[in-house]
Design an enzyme around this catalytic site. Structure first.
Site, PDB file in Angstrom:
ATOM      1  N   ARG A  51       0.805  -1.221   0.000  1.00  0.00           N
ATOM      2  CA  ARG A  51       0.000   0.000   0.000  1.00  0.00           C
ATOM      3  C   ARG A  51       0.843   1.278   0.000  1.00  0.00           C
ATOM      4  O   ARG A  51       0.373   2.337  -0.372  1.00  0.00           O
ATOM      5  CB  ARG A  51      -0.880   0.014   1.254  1.00  0.00           C
ATOM      6  N   ASP A 177       1.965 -24.880   2.697  1.00  0.00           N
ATOM      7  CA  ASP A 177       2.265 -25.347   4.041  1.00  0.00           C
ATOM      8  C   ASP A 177       3.760 -25.634   4.000  1.00  0.00           C
ATOM      9  O   ASP A 177       4.183 -26.629   3.400  1.00  0.00           O
ATOM     10  CB  ASP A 177       1.484 -26.615   4.386  1.00  0.00           C
ATOM     11  N   HIS A 178       4.549 -24.753   4.595  1.00  0.00           N
ATOM     12  CA  HIS A 178       5.991 -24.858   4.344  1.00  0.00           C
ATOM     13  C   HIS A 178       6.596 -26.147   4.908  1.00  0.00           C
ATOM     14  O   HIS A 178       7.683 -26.532   4.513  1.00  0.00           O
ATOM     15  CB  HIS A 178       6.741 -23.607   4.815  1.00  0.00           C
ATOM     16  N   LYS A 182       9.891 -29.149   3.210  1.00  0.00           N
ATOM     17  CA  LYS A 182      11.136 -29.567   3.865  1.00  0.00           C
ATOM     18  C   LYS A 182      11.675 -30.835   3.213  1.00  0.00           C
ATOM     19  O   LYS A 182      10.924 -31.759   2.903  1.00  0.00           O
ATOM     20  CB  LYS A 182      10.890 -29.817   5.361  1.00  0.00           C
ATOM     21  N   ASP A 235      -3.027 -23.181  14.997  1.00  0.00           N
ATOM     22  CA  ASP A 235      -1.811 -22.645  14.377  1.00  0.00           C
ATOM     23  C   ASP A 235      -0.889 -23.749  13.848  1.00  0.00           C
ATOM     24  O   ASP A 235      -0.151 -23.520  12.897  1.00  0.00           O
ATOM     25  CB  ASP A 235      -1.060 -21.801  15.427  1.00  0.00           C
ATOM     26  N   HIS A 240       0.118 -28.071   9.853  1.00  0.00           N
ATOM     27  CA  HIS A 240       1.435 -28.687   9.707  1.00  0.00           C
ATOM     28  C   HIS A 240       1.490 -30.142  10.197  1.00  0.00           C
ATOM     29  O   HIS A 240       1.929 -31.032   9.481  1.00  0.00           O
ATOM     30  CB  HIS A 240       2.496 -27.879  10.453  1.00  0.00           C
ATOM     31  N   LYS A 331       5.161 -24.109  22.408  1.00  0.00           N
ATOM     32  CA  LYS A 331       6.155 -23.040  22.464  1.00  0.00           C
ATOM     33  C   LYS A 331       6.835 -23.058  23.830  1.00  0.00           C
ATOM     34  O   LYS A 331       6.296 -23.597  24.787  1.00  0.00           O
ATOM     35  CB  LYS A 331       5.467 -21.694  22.257  1.00  0.00           C
TER      36      LYS A 331
END
Ligand code: NAD
Length: 484
Positions: A51, A177-178, A182, A235, A240, A331
């Site tokens: 933007r 989806d990274h 892999k 998340d 994943h 985490k």
């Protein structure tokens, strides 16, 4: 090992959100590495869109700084950076407005592969898709790449899919989806389907259980307000870990082809049984002198969102009935480690006696750190003294087995972006897969929300709540330790 760089057609890649965090940290450094490896065609162009009103030179300068910051020293030179930046351009477009689309269109070439990367909040996906269509920037072979989160629940995922489907056919949509990018994850398929050794044993008759752990040491960082509305289930698990589970559990596809693979993954998701209440353990980290509590990180003292979750899952099909899949992610855990563990059954009878030291075989597939595979097998302890057995690793760390070039494997993002340019959707999630995963996750989430269940506290730097360890102990099993 000789590295093989497969050339790709020339392309115009437009990154909506080109000035954002993801573009600066992952997408552009990934493209830079491809440039450096010689894979980027001379005439390829990368056009940042955002933007802000900004000259193309200022954008190039900003990205130059990002490369200095996010590409390892020794893997970039001033020359390389300058060469890469020459491929970059910038156009100001407000996705919700009408300005800038014409200018962007003027920069696109008919003969080049055309891809638009939506590296913006999902709330803008529909606007961008509409804008591209309305202003004539998209044709039948145009590809779009969308980022997570793909929905918050089944309903919102359906809305996102419908918003894209109005203008784009499924074969044009690349949902990233990274984890699927892999190296080790793809190696999982190579190991399963490229060898005769494993597949005959790959079922409930020979596999005792499967563990999937994705452990992070970081807290929620600057994403507190987003994360608190999401939590570990939305998340990480729904996307994943679910994708990893699919690749472990799926039937052999008839060929390595996008729809053949994705059809099999979809069947796995649909075979997941509803999750019993006592098969779910949620946790929230409690800080110490060095790190804050979760509730302070997200600035919500009443938060009931989980920063950790462990689940015991069952698949209702012939291959897997009776073999549980334990998955956990969180985490502020003890170490940063992602690993899949296939624990085989004990031999049906030990000819060496019960206390000979024989152990069940275990295949560990490490996603990070040190990508590789480790198969533990039983052998005789060398030397005299009778038949004593030990289990030893058959370590398959790529760098050791294949030479130093193998440790230069492309990062997940760069591989996936090149797959977009090649038009290969195998490692991207199809719309029905995402919806099926939400259809499974929604009732699990609703069960704890309806009960107002609070997550259990766990110490930052630990392995998660005690109850998550008990999830396996009560079945006479234990997690592999979270360690590097
Ligand atoms: P960000 O806030 O850093 O960047 C957003 C970008 O979008 C900026 O370039 C901004 O200028 C642009 N933008 C905002 N409104 C716009 C509009 N109306 N028109 C045109 N451009 C507009 O966000 P981010 O962290 O880069 O994340 C982008 C997307 O990727 C999000 O969906 C996020 O959930 C997802 N994602 C991010 C990460 C990450 O590590 N940052 C990881 C996974 C997924």
């Amino acid at each position: 090992m000789v590295s093989r760089i497969i050339p790709v057609d020339t392309f115009d890649l437009v990154i909506f959100g080109g000035t954002g965090d993801l573009a600066r940290r992952k997408i552009l450094p990934g493209l830079f590495r491809r440039y450096r490896s010689g894979q980027m065609p001379e005439a390829a162009r990368i056009i940042g869109v955002a933007r802000s009103d900004m000259a193309a030179d200022d954008f190039r300068q900003q990205i130059g700084q990002a490369l200095e910051e996010f590409v390892e020293e020794g893997k970039r030179s001033a020359n390389d950076i300058a060469g890469f930046l020459a491929h970059l351009d910038y156009v100001r477009v407000d996705a919700k407005g009408t300005d800038g689309w014409g200018e962007l269109k003027g920069k696109l070439r008919d003969e080049a592969v055309r891809a638009f990367y939506f590296s913006v909040a999902p709330g803008l996906f529909g606007d961008i898709a509409r804008g591209l269509h309305k202003h004539g920037l998209a044709h039948d072979e145009t590809r779009i790449v969308v980022e997570k989160p793909f929905g918050h629940d089944l309903e919102s995922a359906k809305e996102l899919n419908a918003g894209l489907a109005k203008y784009f056919d499924e074969h044009q949509v690349y949902r990233i989806d990274h984890y699927l990018g892999k190296e080790t994850v793809q190696n999982l398929m190579a190991v399963r389907f490229g060898n005769i050794l494993f597949e005959p044993l790959w079922n409930a008759q020979f596999i005792d259980h499967v563990q999937i752990t994705v452990a992070e040491t970081v807290g929620v960082g600057g994403r507190g307000s987003y994360y608190d509305k999401s939590g570990a289930m939305r998340d990480m698990i729904q996307n994943h870990l679910m994708q990893l589970l699919c690749l472990i559990a799926m039937e052999p596809p008839s060929k390595f082809d996008p729809d053949a693979v994705r059809d099999e993954k979809l069947k796995v998701i649909r075979a997941l049984e509803p999750v019993a209440k006592n098969d779910v353990v949620r946790g929230q980290y409690v800080g110490n002198d060095a790190v804050a509590d979760y509730i302070d990180d997200v600035e919500n003292p009443d938060s009931a969102t989980e920063s950790f979750i462990a689940l015991k899952l069952h698949l209702a099909n012939w291959r897997w009935a009776g073999t549980p899949f334990y998955v956990r992610t969180g985490k502020r855990l003890r170490a940063r480690m992602s690993e899949i563990v296939i624990r085989f059954k004990e031999t049906p009878h030990s000819i060496f006696g019960a206390d000979s030291g024989s152990k069940a075989n275990e295949l560990a597939i490490r996603l990070q750190p040190n990508e590789g595979m480790d198969l533990r097998v039983t052998i005789k302890e060398p030397g005299p003294g009778g038949m004593r057995l030990v289990d030893v690793p058959l370590d398959m760390t790529f760098a050791e087995a294949l030479g130093p070039e193998a440790s230069e494997v492309p990062d997940a993002y760069e591989r996936l972006i090149m797959d977009v340019i090649r038009g290969n959707q195998t490692l991207f999630m199809r719309g029905d897969e995402v919806e099926a995963a939400w259809a499974w996750a929604d009732p699990v989430i609703a069960a704890w929300e309806d009960n107002n269940d609070k997550p259990r506290a766990y110490d930052a730097g630990s392995s998660g709540p005690e109850d998550s360890l008990a999830l396996l102990h009560r079945d006479g099993r234990r997690w592999r330790e979270i360690k590097v």
